[in-house]
Design a protein around this motif. Structure first.
Motif, PDB file in Angstrom:
ATOM      1  N   TYR A 168       0.150 -10.533  -3.286  1.00  0.00           N
ATOM      2  CA  TYR A 168       1.007 -10.823  -4.438  1.00  0.00           C
ATOM      3  C   TYR A 168       0.471 -10.161  -5.693  1.00  0.00           C
ATOM      4  N   ILE A 169      -0.837 -10.227  -5.875  1.00  0.00           N
ATOM      5  CA  ILE A 169      -1.461  -9.610  -7.045  1.00  0.00           C
ATOM      6  C   ILE A 169      -1.299  -8.096  -6.997  1.00  0.00           C
ATOM      7  N   ILE A 170      -1.521  -7.506  -5.823  1.00  0.00           N
ATOM      8  CA  ILE A 170      -1.344  -6.060  -5.656  1.00  0.00           C
ATOM      9  C   ILE A 170       0.109  -5.661  -5.936  1.00  0.00           C
ATOM     10  N   TYR A 171       1.042  -6.476  -5.459  1.00  0.00           N
ATOM     11  CA  TYR A 171       2.456  -6.203  -5.699  1.00  0.00           C
ATOM     12  C   TYR A 171       2.774  -6.212  -7.194  1.00  0.00           C
ATOM     13  N   ARG A 172       2.231  -7.199  -7.913  1.00  0.00           N
ATOM     14  CA  ARG A 172       2.478  -7.287  -9.351  1.00  0.00           C
ATOM     15  C   ARG A 172       1.886  -6.095 -10.102  1.00  0.00           C
ATOM     16  N   TRP A 173       0.762  -5.602  -9.639  1.00  0.00           N
ATOM     17  CA  TRP A 173       0.113  -4.468 -10.304  1.00  0.00           C
ATOM     18  C   TRP A 173       0.709  -3.120  -9.927  1.00  0.00           C
ATOM     19  N   PHE A 174       0.972  -2.935  -8.631  1.00  0.00           N
ATOM     20  CA  PHE A 174       1.301  -1.586  -8.134  1.00  0.00           C
ATOM     21  C   PHE A 174       2.658  -1.487  -7.439  1.00  0.00           C
ATOM     22  N   ASN A 175       3.398  -2.605  -7.379  1.00  0.00           N
ATOM     23  CA  ASN A 175       4.692  -2.617  -6.694  1.00  0.00           C
ATOM     24  C   ASN A 175       4.556  -2.110  -5.265  1.00  0.00           C
ATOM     25  N   ARG A 176       3.477  -2.522  -4.610  1.00  0.00           N
ATOM     26  CA  ARG A 176       3.192  -2.092  -3.243  1.00  0.00           C
ATOM     27  C   ARG A 176       2.863  -3.310  -2.381  1.00  0.00           C
ATOM     28  N   MET A 177       3.400  -3.373  -1.171  1.00  0.00           N
ATOM     29  CA  MET A 177       3.115  -4.460  -0.245  1.00  0.00           C
ATOM     30  C   MET A 177       2.033  -3.999   0.733  1.00  0.00           C
ATOM     31  N   ALA A 178       0.789  -4.270   0.420  1.00  0.00           N
ATOM     32  CA  ALA A 178      -0.325  -3.835   1.267  1.00  0.00           C
ATOM     33  C   ALA A 178      -1.320  -4.967   1.426  1.00  0.00           C
ATOM     34  N   ILE A 179      -1.902  -5.038   2.610  1.00  0.00           N
ATOM     35  CA  ILE A 179      -2.914  -6.047   2.912  1.00  0.00           C
ATOM     36  C   ILE A 179      -4.086  -5.355   3.589  1.00  0.00           C
ATOM     37  N   ASP A 180      -5.295  -5.738   3.217  1.00  0.00           N
ATOM     38  CA  ASP A 180      -6.456  -5.144   3.880  1.00  0.00           C
ATOM     39  C   ASP A 180      -6.603  -5.725   5.286  1.00  0.00           C
ATOM     40  N   LYS A 181      -7.230  -4.962   6.160  1.00  0.00           N
ATOM     41  CA  LYS A 181      -7.360  -5.384   7.551  1.00  0.00           C
ATOM     42  C   LYS A 181      -8.259  -6.609   7.701  1.00  0.00           C
ATOM     43  N   SER A 182      -9.093  -6.873   6.708  1.00  0.00           N
ATOM     44  CA  SER A 182      -9.949  -8.055   6.760  1.00  0.00           C
ATOM     45  C   SER A 182      -9.127  -9.326   6.575  1.00  0.00           C
ATOM     46  N   ILE A 226      -4.146  -1.732   5.579  1.00  0.00           N
ATOM     47  CA  ILE A 226      -4.965  -0.567   5.245  1.00  0.00           C
ATOM     48  C   ILE A 226      -6.437  -0.948   5.331  1.00  0.00           C
ATOM     49  N   SER A 227      -7.284   0.051   5.488  1.00  0.00           N
ATOM     50  CA  SER A 227      -8.721  -0.177   5.626  1.00  0.00           C
ATOM     51  C   SER A 227      -9.301  -0.776   4.347  1.00  0.00           C
ATOM     52  N   THR A 228     -10.362  -1.526   4.492  1.00  0.00           N
ATOM     53  CA  THR A 228     -10.937  -2.279   3.369  1.00  0.00           C
ATOM     54  C   THR A 228     -11.555  -1.392   2.297  1.00  0.00           C
ATOM     55  N   THR A 229     -11.772  -0.120   2.607  1.00  0.00           N
ATOM     56  CA  THR A 229     -12.343   0.796   1.611  1.00  0.00           C
ATOM     57  C   THR A 229     -11.294   1.711   0.990  1.00  0.00           C
ATOM     58  N   GLU A 230     -10.013   1.441   1.258  1.00  0.00           N
ATOM     59  CA  GLU A 230      -8.963   2.311   0.722  1.00  0.00           C
ATOM     60  C   GLU A 230      -8.608   1.937  -0.719  1.00  0.00           C
ATOM     61  N   VAL A 231      -8.253   2.939  -1.500  1.00  0.00           N
ATOM     62  CA  VAL A 231      -7.722   2.711  -2.853  1.00  0.00           C
ATOM     63  C   VAL A 231      -6.271   2.276  -2.707  1.00  0.00           C
ATOM     64  N   VAL A 232      -5.972   1.075  -3.172  1.00  0.00           N
ATOM     65  CA  VAL A 232      -4.616   0.541  -3.028  1.00  0.00           C
ATOM     66  C   VAL A 232      -3.728   0.958  -4.189  1.00  0.00           C
ATOM     67  N   GLY A 233      -4.341   1.386  -5.290  1.00  0.00           N
ATOM     68  CA  GLY A 233      -3.578   1.824  -6.446  1.00  0.00           C
ATOM     69  C   GLY A 233      -4.485   2.120  -7.621  1.00  0.00           C
ATOM     70  N   LYS A 234      -3.905   2.700  -8.662  1.00  0.00           N
ATOM     71  CA  LYS A 234      -4.638   2.976  -9.897  1.00  0.00           C
ATOM     72  C   LYS A 234      -3.942   2.275 -11.058  1.00  0.00           C
ATOM     73  N   MET A 235      -4.751   1.615 -11.865  1.00  0.00           N
ATOM     74  CA  MET A 235      -4.203   0.903 -13.015  1.00  0.00           C
ATOM     75  C   MET A 235      -3.627   1.898 -14.010  1.00  0.00           C
ATOM     76  N   LYS A 236      -2.384   1.643 -14.414  1.00  0.00           N
ATOM     77  CA  LYS A 236      -1.723   2.563 -15.335  1.00  0.00           C
ATOM     78  C   LYS A 236      -0.995   1.812 -16.444  1.00  0.00           C
ATOM     79  N   GLY A 237      -0.695   2.537 -17.495  1.00  0.00           N
ATOM     80  CA  GLY A 237       0.193   2.065 -18.537  1.00  0.00           C
ATOM     81  C   GLY A 237      -0.200   0.754 -19.180  1.00  0.00           C
TER      82      GLY A 237
END
Length: 514
Positions: A163-177, A211-222
């Protein structure tokens, strides 16, 4: 080369903590924000994801301000989060439910149904997760059976971190952990498990992208980066679950190095280079990275039990602590220190919220056994501390049985602030207990994954230099003998009350229907 810094953000059960570290693992700044647990019915436990999101943002912003460093020198963020939360969301990204968290036992009936279908523990062998109301597997089935109007409108089931990732990056991603602690993920193939999905009637597209636990899920912008006080385009590494990262942040990433943690709940864990499940089903196995798994067990009833005692029976200590400007736990710890190991035969089974490892019994309830007129308040306080530690030891026993004798035990979590509680752990476990200097192990673990991904460390061996041992608690052989004798009685009490646990649990559930 100029100094650079990393932030680890730990989204916990009762609050979020943001910590800035330098590349040596030293803490530069810490900020935290709390959020409530709502309990609309007995056995239910949920949280408003929006409050959690606001707390995460607030703690990050405060941490940056308090650090007194140039925000451009913060070059990466790693995320740690609590496991087992589940939220229903519709096609517009609107919330259809609060987050059902790990302490929520509303799906007991669904878990019992799934157990009947999986009598040979085949799901556990694939997912590393025992069937239990804690896991999203059973919770999603609860939505389907008990809230069909919500289930029909749901297009995504997500965790608090998602949910937090979605609010920041508009992306639905979960780490494999975090995915691996859902009961829906295959720890061998590192993908969503089709059999589990079919069992509860959902499709893979109703869950997040793994996605893998070491992946960049997004970059903070704007505006988001500006509001949080962060530099534009700072990369956010998705990280892992808090328990997995606690091991890494405590410097225990090699075989035989055990981490025992007590916060709101508690856990005992060890890292493995392969997925490993217990033939008796006592432990779980979750993912740390694509090449590392963590074997362990978690207990529901850790610091939450001590807090219950403080809030329910510690009125005098709270009042005195307020007058003196100190923490009430300091006074309770001092009281407990007046009682001898074993509390003169007083045992407390702290099943206030059911139980997870190693018994996996959501029907278990608290028991005070052996109470006599000679027992006073110090005995009650210490019995709670000992009872929680017996739970931890039962998980440690299962790990030793599965993986052999361990080389060392490190302790993390809020309980390490109490030297007495650490002494009790050493005396019950019969091992020296090492306390790392950094208390924020999960945050450090998240920051370390960000350092690794962004090339500031070459491999996890760098952890050895970052994590320093602050103190060590040595077991007392005489106390250990007392504890082992009482622990054996403690186990017998538990097993002899199975029928009564089920009866009282059913009685309590039926109260909500009257």
């Amino acid at each position: 080369m100029k100094d650079v810094y990393f932030m680890g953000v730990d989204i916990g059960t009762t609050g979020c903590r943001a910590v800035i570290f330098n590349t040596d693992g030293r803490v530069i700044s810490i900020a935290s924000e709390e959020y409530p647990i709502e309990q609309p019915q007995p056995g239910w436990a949920e949280q408003d994801p929006r409050l959690v999101f606001n707390a995460v943002c607030s703690s990050i912003k405060k941490c940056v301000i308090q650090s007194n460093i140039c925000n451009k020198d913060i070059v990466g963020i790693g995320l740690s989060s609590v496991f087992h939360s589940i939220i229903a969301m519709d096609s517009n990204g609107d919330l259809l439910s609060n987050a059902l968290i790990w302490a929520d036992n509303r799906s007991i009936r669904q878990a019992e149904y799934l157990k009947e279908l999986d009598s040979k523990n085949e799901l556990y062998m694939r997912t590393g997760c025992r069937i239990h109301p804690m896991y999203p597997l059973a919770k999603i089935l609860w939505f389907k059976q008990e809230r069909p109007e919500i289930f029909k409108r749901t297009t995504k089931f997500i965790s608090l971190k998602e949910y937090i990732i979605y609010r920041w990056f508009n992306r639905m991603a979960i780490d494999k952990s975090v995915a691996s602690a859902s009961g829906l993920f295959n720890i061998h193939t590192l993908k969503w498990d089709d059999t589990c999905l079919d069992l509860i009637g959902i499709h893979e597209n109703m869950l997040g992208e793994t996605i893998s636990t070491t992946e960049v899920v997004g970059k903070m912008k704007g505006d988001i980066a500006t509001e949080l006080g962060l530099p534009q385009d700072i990369p956010v590494v998705i990280g892992a679950g808090d328990g997995m990262l606690s091991n890494l942040g405590a410097g225990a990433y090699k075989h035989g190095q055990v981490v025992a943690m007590i916060g709101t709940s508690g856990a005992v864990r060890v890292i493995s280079d392969k997925p490993l499940v217990d033939p008796h089903g006592r432990t779980w196995c979750y993912v740390l990275s694509d090449k590392h798994w963590v074997v362990g067990g978690a207990i529901n009833n850790g610091g939450i039990v001590y807090r219950w005692f403080r809030d329910t029976l510690g009125e005098l200590e709270i009042k005195e602590a307020t007058e003196k400007g100190i923490d009430p736990y300091e006074l309770l710890n001092k009281l407990a220190g007046k009682a001898k190991p074993g509390c003169e035969g007083l045992l407390f089974l702290p099943f206030l919220t059911g139980e997870r490892s190693p018994y996996w019994n959501p029907n278990a309830r608290g028991v005070l056994f052996g109470l006599g007129l000679h027992h006073k308040k110090p005995h009650l306080v210490r019995a709670i501390m000992e009872g929680v530690m017996y739970r931890m030891y039962s998980v440690f026993e299962a790990i030793v049985d599965l993986m052999g004798e361990q080389t060392e035990v490190r302790a993390t979590g809020g309980f390490v602030r109490s030297p007495l509680w650490c002494d009790i752990m050493a005396d019950i476990f019969g091992y020296p207990i090492k306390i790392p200097e950094v208390r924020e192990a999960s945050s450090l673990g998240a920051a370390i994954l960000a350092m690794l991904k962004l090339g500031y460390i070459d491999n996890l061996d760098a952890v050895e230099e970052m994590v320093r041992i602050k103190r060590e608690h040595t077991p007392d052989p005489d106390a250990n003998k007392v504890y082992i004798e009482l622990y054996n009685i403690y186990k017998k009490i538990y097993w002899q009350l199975q029928e009564q646990f089920s009866q009282i649990s059913l009685f309590q559930r039926n109260l909500t229907l009257r």
